[in-house]
Write an enzyme that holds these catalytic residues in place. Structure first.
Site, PDB file in Angstrom:
ATOM      1  N   GLN A 151     -21.989 -11.162   4.832  1.00  0.00           N
ATOM      2  CA  GLN A 151     -20.660 -10.622   5.172  1.00  0.00           C
ATOM      3  C   GLN A 151     -20.215  -9.508   4.213  1.00  0.00           C
ATOM      4  O   GLN A 151     -19.595  -8.539   4.630  1.00  0.00           O
ATOM      5  CB  GLN A 151     -19.630 -11.768   5.140  1.00  0.00           C
ATOM      6  CG  GLN A 151     -18.175 -11.351   5.304  1.00  0.00           C
ATOM      7  CD  GLN A 151     -17.808 -11.019   6.739  1.00  0.00           C
ATOM      8  OE1 GLN A 151     -17.680 -11.898   7.571  1.00  0.00           O
ATOM      9  NE2 GLN A 151     -17.638  -9.744   7.035  1.00  0.00           N
ATOM     10  N   HIS A 209     -24.726  -7.617  12.853  1.00  0.00           N
ATOM     11  CA  HIS A 209     -23.476  -6.949  13.160  1.00  0.00           C
ATOM     12  C   HIS A 209     -23.793  -5.469  12.939  1.00  0.00           C
ATOM     13  O   HIS A 209     -24.156  -5.080  11.826  1.00  0.00           O
ATOM     14  CB  HIS A 209     -22.384  -7.375  12.195  1.00  0.00           C
ATOM     15  CG  HIS A 209     -21.837  -8.741  12.468  1.00  0.00           C
ATOM     16  ND1 HIS A 209     -22.595  -9.868  12.325  1.00  0.00           N
ATOM     17  CD2 HIS A 209     -20.599  -9.138  12.891  1.00  0.00           C
ATOM     18  CE1 HIS A 209     -21.831 -10.916  12.646  1.00  0.00           C
ATOM     19  NE2 HIS A 209     -20.634 -10.500  12.995  1.00  0.00           N
ATOM     20  N   TRP A 314      -9.898 -13.583  11.899  1.00  0.00           N
ATOM     21  CA  TRP A 314      -9.973 -12.367  12.720  1.00  0.00           C
ATOM     22  C   TRP A 314      -9.287 -12.502  14.066  1.00  0.00           C
ATOM     23  O   TRP A 314      -8.958 -11.518  14.703  1.00  0.00           O
ATOM     24  CB  TRP A 314     -11.451 -11.989  12.939  1.00  0.00           C
ATOM     25  CG  TRP A 314     -12.138 -11.648  11.668  1.00  0.00           C
ATOM     26  CD1 TRP A 314     -12.168 -10.411  11.080  1.00  0.00           C
ATOM     27  CD2 TRP A 314     -12.870 -12.516  10.803  1.00  0.00           C
ATOM     28  NE1 TRP A 314     -12.871 -10.477   9.909  1.00  0.00           N
ATOM     29  CE2 TRP A 314     -13.307 -11.750   9.709  1.00  0.00           C
ATOM     30  CE3 TRP A 314     -13.187 -13.881  10.838  1.00  0.00           C
ATOM     31  CZ2 TRP A 314     -14.055 -12.288   8.664  1.00  0.00           C
ATOM     32  CZ3 TRP A 314     -13.926 -14.421   9.797  1.00  0.00           C
ATOM     33  CH2 TRP A 314     -14.349 -13.628   8.726  1.00  0.00           C
TER      34      TRP A 314
END
Ligand code: FE2
Length: 425
Positions: A151, A209, A314
């Site tokens: 992340q 991602h 989120w």
């Protein structure tokens, strides 16, 4: 037979089909099956589908809404900052409790396979340990696949490379990445190169991602595509989000799409999240941000819709309902053509199953008897109604059931029951 489902409609349009199940597998699929079973379900007029599959989720963060505080701006970057605030306070027990609760919700919604990213940028790797335990515990009823997700950036966080390897050593299945979050474009490219090489060496799939921004020049998907071919990883690599593609120059995209198809790149769009997190720096007109789903499909690229987030830093909403996800994808991409709507249903069933590499998934003789009976006649009605899941079946056993949804009306001269089904003969 152990179980027979009678008179089912199937997603491919067949109707009046009996499904005979024995020893957890689909033994026979035909009309007017003469065999008998210990248990029978009358599915007349209802759609029987293989279960929903979510190709992109974050189970370490799910159901943590409000811990330690709510996302005031609602943006991606505040979400990442908020997750950073929560991380030092996580415990294995708390992550497990939230994850198991989510798996319960998923089962009730007929969602029986999830690919979840797990943040490895934590020196204790608590979330990795917690989700590996959850994976084992839920295995009898839900397939959980884990992606080692850096992340805070694979290169941007100096500890990430070691932590990612250690997560893989502990049993995490897939290699993740976040090239657009690295310090420079060059670092982003380098991270993709290193991670694809690692995947080739370890024989693992990749799911990054990738280009999750509105920047038309964020082009890590190009590198990911090239590295896929260089390492012979065709069909085993997924670009998640790819929201930059929404903003890219059209000529550039016309070159990119065939390269992605050639590399057998898989794509996961996350419509609920993309439509709320992208275009945040704009006034009007506002970009939608979701990647170019119909164009990717037309180019021959597999595209799934993922849920990404449910009640976390989120996204405050969501309910493990992949029909809600697909419906949002359909609307955002303006995929209202008949065949397009059907492909949106496949984007939360058979396509993500293929992306995850699930074995024996589907509605064929010999496949696992993992099935959902929906209170809808066909895939389009299922999307329209976010249809009630009447029965959820795993390896031939009923693991969840819901009463048919209906309203009792009190209107002069009108029927008393409204079941919301409208048959278009
Ligand atoms: Fe994500």
């Amino acid at each position: 037979m152990d179980l027979i489902i009678r008179n089912a409609n199937l997603p491919d349009g067949r109707s009046g089909i009996d499904i005979g199940i024995k020893d957890g597998k689909i033994a026979v699929l035909e009309s007017s099956l003469s065999a008998k079973a210990t248990e029978e379900i009358d599915a007349s007029g209802y759609l029987v589908s293989p279960p929903f599959v979510d190709a992109h989720f974050h189970m370490d963060a799910t159901l943590s809404l409000g811990q330690p505080r709510l996302n005031q701006s609602g943006t991606l970057l505040e979400g990442i900052a908020l997750w950073g605030e929560l991380k030092p306070h996580l415990t294995v027990e708390a992550i497990k409790e939230r994850a198991l609760k989510y798996c319960d919700l998923a089962v009730a919604r007929g969602l029986l396979a999830i690919r979840s990213h797990v943040d490895i940028c934590d020196p204790r790797l608590l979330a990795v340990d917690a989700l590996l335990e959850v994976k084992k515990e839920v295995a009898p009823y839900l397939d959980l696949q884990l992606v080692a997700f850096p992340q805070d950036g694979y290169l941007r966080d100096p500890a990430a490379a070691k932590l990612l390897e250690s997560a893989l050593d502990r049993g995490v299945d897939v290699i993740g990445g976040i090239p657009h979050f690295e310090r420079t474009m060059e670092d982003g490219k380098k991270s993709v190169e290193i991670l694809c090489r690692l995947a080739a060496e370890r024989g693992l799939r990749v799911d990054m991602h990738c280009d999750e921004s509105d920047d038309p020049l964020s082009r890590h998907i190009e590198t990911l595509t090239a590295e896929t071919v260089r390492h012979g990883l065709q069909g085993r690599v997924t670009g998640s989000h790819l929201t930059s593609m929404h903003s890219m120059d059209n000529y550039y995209v016309s070159k990119l799409l065939p390269l992605m198809a050639e590399a057998e790149m898989n794509v996961v769009a996350n419509p609920l999240i993309n439509i709320t997190l992208q275009g945040r720096h704009e006034t009007y007109p506002k970009r939608r941000g979701m990647t170019r789903v119909p164009e990717l499909l037309n180019a021959g690229v597999k595209v799934a819709f993922g849920h990404d987030c449910v009640m976390d830093p989120w996204y405050s909403l969501g309910s493990a309902d992949m029909l809600e996800v697909a419906s949002m994808g359909l609307h955002v991409a303006q995929m209202t053509g008949v065949e397009q709507m059907k492909s949106c249903f496949r984007a939360v069933t058979e396509i993500p199953a293929a992306i995850l590499g699930l074995e024996d998934y589907g509605l064929e003789k010999g496949c696992n008897a993992d099935l959902v009976i929906l209170q809808a006649a066909d895939p389009v009605e299922a999307l329209r109604l976010k249809a009630n899941r009447l029965f959820v079946i795993r390896k031939g056993k009923i693991i969840s059931r819901s009463a048919p949804l209906q309203a009792e009306l009190n209107l002069p001269g009108r029927p008393e029951i409204q079941d919301f089904l409208v048959h278009n003969e």
